[in-house]
Write a protein that holds these residues in place. Structure first.
Motif, mmCIF file in Angstrom:
data_model
loop_
_atom_site.group_PDB
_atom_site.id
_atom_site.type_symbol
_atom_site.label_atom_id
_atom_site.label_comp_id
_atom_site.label_asym_id
_atom_site.label_seq_id
_atom_site.Cartn_x
_atom_site.Cartn_y
_atom_site.Cartn_z
ATOM 1 N N UNK A 2 -29.485 62.886 37.147
ATOM 2 C CA UNK A 2 -29.785 63.844 36.093
ATOM 3 C C UNK A 2 -30.725 63.244 35.054
ATOM 4 N N UNK A 3 -30.528 61.972 34.728
ATOM 5 C CA UNK A 3 -31.401 61.303 33.769
ATOM 6 C C UNK A 3 -32.840 61.235 34.275
ATOM 7 N N UNK A 4 -33.018 61.261 35.602
ATOM 8 C CA UNK A 4 -34.352 61.213 36.202
ATOM 9 C C UNK A 4 -34.971 62.602 36.342
ATOM 10 N N UNK A 5 -34.242 63.632 35.888
ATOM 11 C CA UNK A 5 -34.798 64.982 35.922
ATOM 12 C C UNK A 5 -34.349 65.823 37.095
ATOM 13 N N UNK A 6 -33.415 65.311 37.928
ATOM 14 C CA UNK A 6 -32.934 66.067 39.074
ATOM 15 C C UNK A 6 -31.720 66.900 38.674
ATOM 16 N N UNK A 7 -31.531 68.027 39.377
ATOM 17 C CA UNK A 7 -30.317 68.819 39.233
ATOM 18 C C UNK A 7 -29.861 69.219 40.626
ATOM 19 N N UNK A 8 -28.564 69.396 40.815
ATOM 20 C CA UNK A 8 -28.005 69.701 42.128
ATOM 21 C C UNK A 8 -27.956 71.214 42.309
ATOM 22 N N UNK A 9 -28.701 71.730 43.282
ATOM 23 C CA UNK A 9 -28.820 73.163 43.495
ATOM 24 C C UNK A 9 -28.605 73.525 44.954
ATOM 25 N N UNK A 65 -35.967 68.315 41.111
ATOM 26 C CA UNK A 65 -36.446 68.431 39.746
ATOM 27 C C UNK A 65 -36.878 69.859 39.453
ATOM 28 N N UNK A 66 -37.074 70.148 38.160
ATOM 29 C CA UNK A 66 -37.562 71.462 37.755
ATOM 30 C C UNK A 66 -38.909 71.737 38.438
ATOM 31 N N UNK A 68 -39.297 72.324 41.656
ATOM 32 C CA UNK A 68 -39.307 71.905 43.056
ATOM 33 C C UNK A 68 -38.491 72.812 43.965
ATOM 34 N N UNK A 69 -38.116 74.008 43.489
ATOM 35 C CA UNK A 69 -37.246 74.897 44.275
ATOM 36 C C UNK A 69 -37.828 75.216 45.643
ATOM 37 N N UNK A 70 -39.161 75.310 45.725
ATOM 38 C CA UNK A 70 -39.800 75.702 46.984
ATOM 39 C C UNK A 70 -40.524 74.548 47.661
ATOM 40 N N UNK A 71 -40.246 73.327 47.211
ATOM 41 C CA UNK A 71 -40.762 72.159 47.910
ATOM 42 C C UNK A 71 -40.088 72.105 49.284
ATOM 43 N N UNK A 72 -40.853 71.885 50.383
ATOM 44 C CA UNK A 72 -40.262 71.890 51.728
ATOM 45 C C UNK A 72 -39.035 71.010 51.886
ATOM 46 N N UNK A 73 -38.996 69.857 51.195
ATOM 47 C CA UNK A 73 -37.839 68.972 51.354
ATOM 48 C C UNK A 73 -36.603 69.490 50.623
ATOM 49 N N UNK A 74 -36.764 70.544 49.804
ATOM 50 C CA UNK A 74 -35.642 71.113 49.059
ATOM 51 C C UNK A 74 -35.177 72.445 49.644
ATOM 52 N N UNK A 75 -35.731 72.843 50.793
ATOM 53 C CA UNK A 75 -35.396 74.130 51.396
ATOM 54 C C UNK A 75 -34.347 73.961 52.488
ATOM 55 N N UNK A 76 -33.589 75.023 52.710
ATOM 56 C CA UNK A 76 -32.705 75.113 53.871
ATOM 57 C C UNK A 76 -33.265 76.195 54.772
ATOM 58 N N UNK A 77 -33.562 75.894 56.004
ATOM 59 C CA UNK A 77 -34.185 76.849 56.911
ATOM 60 C C UNK A 77 -33.218 77.983 57.239
ATOM 61 N N UNK A 78 -33.739 79.209 57.249
ATOM 62 C CA UNK A 78 -32.920 80.361 57.563
ATOM 63 C C UNK A 78 -32.772 80.534 59.072
ATOM 64 N N UNK A 79 -31.698 81.171 59.468
ATOM 65 C CA UNK A 79 -31.468 81.503 60.873
ATOM 66 C C UNK A 79 -31.598 83.009 61.008
ATOM 67 N N UNK A 80 -32.425 83.468 61.946
ATOM 68 C CA UNK A 80 -32.761 84.884 62.000
ATOM 69 C C UNK A 80 -31.567 85.779 62.337
ATOM 70 N N UNK A 81 -30.790 85.426 63.344
ATOM 71 C CA UNK A 81 -29.730 86.323 63.778
ATOM 72 C C UNK A 81 -28.389 85.592 63.833
ATOM 73 N N UNK A 82 -27.748 85.404 62.690
ATOM 74 C CA UNK A 82 -26.510 84.633 62.683
ATOM 75 C C UNK A 82 -25.362 85.296 63.433
ATOM 76 N N UNK A 83 -24.846 86.442 62.975
ATOM 77 C CA UNK A 83 -23.707 87.093 63.604
ATOM 78 C C UNK A 83 -23.429 88.428 62.930
ATOM 79 N N UNK A 84 -22.572 89.247 63.534
ATOM 80 C CA UNK A 84 -22.024 90.470 62.964
ATOM 81 C C UNK A 84 -22.894 91.697 63.135
ATOM 82 N N UNK A 85 -23.163 92.453 62.051
ATOM 83 C CA UNK A 85 -23.744 93.795 62.145
ATOM 84 C C UNK A 85 -25.271 93.755 62.065
ATOM 85 N N UNK A 86 -25.933 94.394 63.022
ATOM 86 C CA UNK A 86 -27.393 94.483 63.020
ATOM 87 C C UNK A 86 -27.824 95.774 62.328
ATOM 88 N N UNK A 87 -28.772 95.649 61.398
ATOM 89 C CA UNK A 87 -29.218 96.784 60.594
ATOM 90 C C UNK A 87 -30.737 96.900 60.648
#
Length: 227
Positions: A2-9, A65-66, A68-87
């Motif tokens: 946190x002192x270095x400017x990072x936050x856990x998101x 850091x502030x 960096x929300x869309x920095x590639x190393x800070x992203x979690x890749x989405x999965x197109x068709x996880x489960x359940x109801x298709x809409x």
């Protein structure tokens, strides 16, 4: 940390793009950069997506850091068709059309039934007699020869669209983030109620932002953006 400017998101979820896909996104954005909001208002946007019964598991967090929300190393890749109801759903600058719940994995024949019984009524509702352009992703059922023939026979132009683009129905998923449906029927009811809350004014603002979204893709050189 946190002192270095990072936050856990919680990581932003974006489609995973390789270099070739980023280049295609960039080329597409450059081709569309001259389109005005008025031109985008003629586009009917559509999407298919699966909704999970549980929306509580948001996955691991990342230190960033502030800004960096869309920095590639800070992203979690989405999965197109996880489960359940298709809409399936569609919207324009005039509002949203009727939702369609698919009973099985969509193939060309099923998709053409969706177009016939849901897309065409939505077009009448949102555009009346005015011309429009239809947007869809590059799923096999959408790009099948029989589907292309269907659009040609109905005189409906289709907007070229890059693969692995953000989902339209993510709007609904964000609004349902804290929903806790207990079964598929409750999930469907929650999806319908959430979809119905999307106002024409919200749709108009989204479509009006398309030139800014295109500019953001160009600035990011085809990589994911804040949109």
């Amino acid at each position: 940390m946190q002192d270095m400017g990072f936050s856990c998101r919680i990581p932003c979820v974006k489609p995973l793009l390789n270099n070739r896909q980023r280049q295609k996104h960039l080329a597409w954005a450059k081709d569309k950069k001259v389109w005005t909001a008025a031109e985008w208002s003629k586009v009917m946007f559509s999407d298919e997506s699966k909704f999970c019964i549980s929306f509580g598991n948001q996955g691991p967090r990342v230190w960033r850091k502030r800004g960096e929300a869309h920095n590639p190393r800070c992203l979690r890749s989405s999965v197109k068709f996880p489960q359940s109801v298709m809409v399936w759903g569609a919207m324009s600058s005039a509002g949203v059309g009727p939702l369609c719940f698919l009973r099985s994995q969509s193939n060309a024949a099923i998709y053409q039934e969706v177009l016939e019984h849901f897309m065409l009524p939505a077009a009448d509702q949102l555009y009346g007699d005015a011309d429009f352009i239809f947007q869809q992703d590059l799923a096999p059922a959408h790009s099948a020869k029989a589907t292309r023939t269907w659009f040609k026979d109905h005189g409906i132009p289709v907007l070229n669209w890059p693969a692995n683009s953000p989902d339209l129905l993510s709007i609904v998923k964000r609004k349902m983030r804290y929903a806790r449906p207990k079964n598929a029927e409750e999930l469907k009811a929650t999806i319908r109620a959430t979809w119905a809350l999307i106002t024409p004014e919200q749709c108009h603002r989204l479509i009006d932002s398309m030139p800014r979204r295109i500019a953001a893709v160009i600035q990011a050189k085809g990589a994911p953006t804040k949109y």
